[in-house]
Design a protein around this motif. Structure first.
Motif, PDB file in Angstrom:
ATOM      1  N   PRO A 156       0.401  -1.758   0.353  1.00 39.88           N
ATOM      2  CA  PRO A 156       0.305   0.083  -0.207  1.00 39.88           C
ATOM      3  C   PRO A 156       0.788   1.342  -0.531  1.00 39.88           C
ATOM      4  O   PRO A 156       0.405   2.456  -0.304  1.00 39.88           O
ATOM      5  N   GLU A 157       2.433   1.502   0.237  1.00 46.07           N
ATOM      6  CA  GLU A 157       2.757   2.695   0.840  1.00 46.07           C
ATOM      7  C   GLU A 157       3.160   2.529  -0.939  1.00 46.07           C
ATOM      8  O   GLU A 157       3.572   3.972  -0.851  1.00 46.07           O
ATOM      9  N   LEU A 158       3.683   1.960  -1.432  1.00 50.74           N
ATOM     10  CA  LEU A 158       4.326   2.524  -2.725  1.00 50.74           C
ATOM     11  C   LEU A 158       3.390   2.769  -4.106  1.00 50.74           C
ATOM     12  O   LEU A 158       3.177   3.123  -5.105  1.00 50.74           O
ATOM     13  N   ILE A 159       1.774   2.221  -2.732  1.00 47.73           N
ATOM     14  CA  ILE A 159       0.940   2.552  -4.570  1.00 47.73           C
ATOM     15  C   ILE A 159       0.695   3.879  -4.115  1.00 47.73           C
ATOM     16  O   ILE A 159       0.704   4.658  -4.855  1.00 47.73           O
ATOM     17  N   ARG A 160       0.517   4.256  -2.483  1.00 45.60           N
ATOM     18  CA  ARG A 160       0.654   6.002  -2.779  1.00 45.60           C
ATOM     19  C   ARG A 160       2.210   6.540  -2.930  1.00 45.60           C
ATOM     20  O   ARG A 160       0.978   7.364  -3.828  1.00 45.60           O
ATOM     21  N   ASP A 161       3.135   6.281  -2.700  1.00 46.97           N
ATOM     22  CA  ASP A 161       4.015   7.249  -3.604  1.00 46.97           C
ATOM     23  C   ASP A 161       4.324   6.999  -4.796  1.00 46.97           C
ATOM     24  O   ASP A 161       4.358   8.081  -5.218  1.00 46.97           O
ATOM     25  N   ARG A 162       3.474   6.501  -5.857  1.00 49.79           N
ATOM     26  CA  ARG A 162       3.906   6.626  -7.074  1.00 49.79           C
ATOM     27  C   ARG A 162       2.855   7.361  -7.667  1.00 49.79           C
ATOM     28  O   ARG A 162       3.083   7.621  -8.490  1.00 49.79           O
ATOM     29  N   LEU A 163       1.490   7.286  -7.184  1.00 49.50           N
ATOM     30  CA  LEU A 163       0.330   8.052  -6.989  1.00 49.50           C
ATOM     31  C   LEU A 163       1.252   9.504  -7.122  1.00 49.50           C
ATOM     32  O   LEU A 163       0.692  10.657  -7.498  1.00 49.50           O
TER      33      LEU A 163
END
Length: 373
Positions: A119-126
């Motif tokens: 989930p933290e990578l979803i947040r960071d990429r967006l």
């Protein structure tokens, strides 16, 4: 005209058409390409070109999503791909590019795609795309949407894409996963949703009635797909788009004026296919292999979809499309070769100008011919 053919005494089939079967017809008027507009909008978001970069790892990275956005299009991130499973996926792309044996490549894919979605990578990429000042879009498959949508919305996504081979208004999952009721989901979500694919009038009407802002049209018809050979399913795009456009017109009346945008997704191999897709009723196109050829594309000349590394039944393959020219040349030219693989928007403008149309909505009314073979 008879639109049915007899396969045998017990089975009849409908006659349908692909982009190769049709062409657009010049009218009585022409205009300068500079006087043509390729702009379109969906919900509150305006775009200068009708191009969405497909949520495929070989096509769209955060960087290419930003680049497409700055050119006036929309890059859609695959939120269950390598970018959200690995902190630094660049080395993984290099390893993929170095593997030439196809069976070994599939095994490599399965290995790296087996890592959990973070989930933290979803947040960071967006957030990386948002910080660049362009419209932010991310895509999940139907069976992952209920699990991750709160993270996606919390990251500030502008457009939410739910994309699968064939998406229904209610996706039923096994007992360990929450089923996705699209109508309820879209009603409760404060973000416009684009959903698909759909290829029939009936399936499109069901998706439009969920409240979706846009419908993707296509079923495993992309360059890297082997759905036709694996599942025996085929949906030629010219007929599919025309059917869904018909559903849109009827839904416009049924809903009292609510317009649902149609986005062609699959079977778009050249600039001419983009022209024909819009002529058949599409408002925009979602491109995969055409953009995978860009020198900036993360696939490094290789192209694949989610189905290529399915753990049980692969319905796609990794293909070598080459690393040809910069993304800017693919979208806006100038084209070096006369093969319809570059200056895609220039070709669209010339087609519209040659046939006398000034904008995309008017161009959807153009006459089409069917070449009998």
């Amino acid at each position: 005209m008879n639109y049915e053919v007899e396969i045998g005494h017990a089975k009849r089939a409908r006659r349908v058409y692909s982009f190769d079967d049709i062409g657009v017809v010049p009218g009585r008027r022409t205009r300068d390409p500079e006087l043509v507009s390729t702009a379109w909008s969906i919900d509150a978001f305006n775009f200068e070109i009708p191009v969405l970069a497909a949520p495929m790892d070989s096509v769209t990275s955060p960087e290419t999503a930003i680049a497409i956005g700055k050119m006036g299009g929309l890059g859609v991130l695959n939120l269950e791909g390598l970018w959200t499973r690995h902190e630094n996926p660049e080395n993984i792309f290099k390893q993929f590019a170095e593997v030439t044996d196809e069976r070994a490549a599939v095994q490599k894919m399965r290995e790296f795609y087996s890592a959990p979605i973070k989930p933290e990578l979803i947040r960071d990429r967006l957030e990386q795309v948002r910080d660049a000042g362009v419209t932010v879009a991310g895509s999940l498959s139907p069976h992952r949407t209920a699990e991750h949508y709160e993270t996606v919305v919390g990251a500030g996504v502008d457009l939410f894409v739910i994309r699968g081979n064939n998406v229904s208004a209610e996706h039923v999952s096994h007992a360990e996963r929450e089923s996705l009721n699209l109508k309820r989901f879209i009603y409760e979500l404060d973000v416009p949703v684009i959903v698909g694919g759909a290829v029939t009038y009936r399936s499109a009407m069901h998706l439009m009635r969920t409240g979706a802002a846009g419908v993707l049209v296509g079923f495993g018809g992309g360059a890297s797909s082997s759905t036709r050979a694996t599942l025996g399913v085929r949906a030629p795009m010219a007929t599919a788009l025309a059917d869904v456009a018909g559903a849109r017109g009827h839904y416009l009346d049924e809903s009292g004026g609510r317009y649902v945008h149609i986005i062609a997704d699959g079977g778009l191999g050249t600039s001419g296919d983009i022209v024909k897709a819009i002529a058949c009723g599409a408002d925009a196109v979602m491109l995969g292999s055409l953009l995978a050829r860009a020198t900036e594309a993360p696939g490094m000349g290789w192209h694949w979809g989610q189905e290529a590394h399915h753990e049980n039944l692969p319905r796609g393959r990794r293909i070598n499309v080459g690393s040809l020219v910069p993304l800017q040349e693919i979208i806006n030219g100038p084209a070096v070769f006369a093969d319809g693989l570059a200056n895609l928007m220039g070709a669209l403008r010339y087609a519209m100008a040659t046939t006398g149309y000034s904008d995309l909505k008017k161009f959807q009314r153009i006459d089409i011919v069917h070449a009998v073979k």
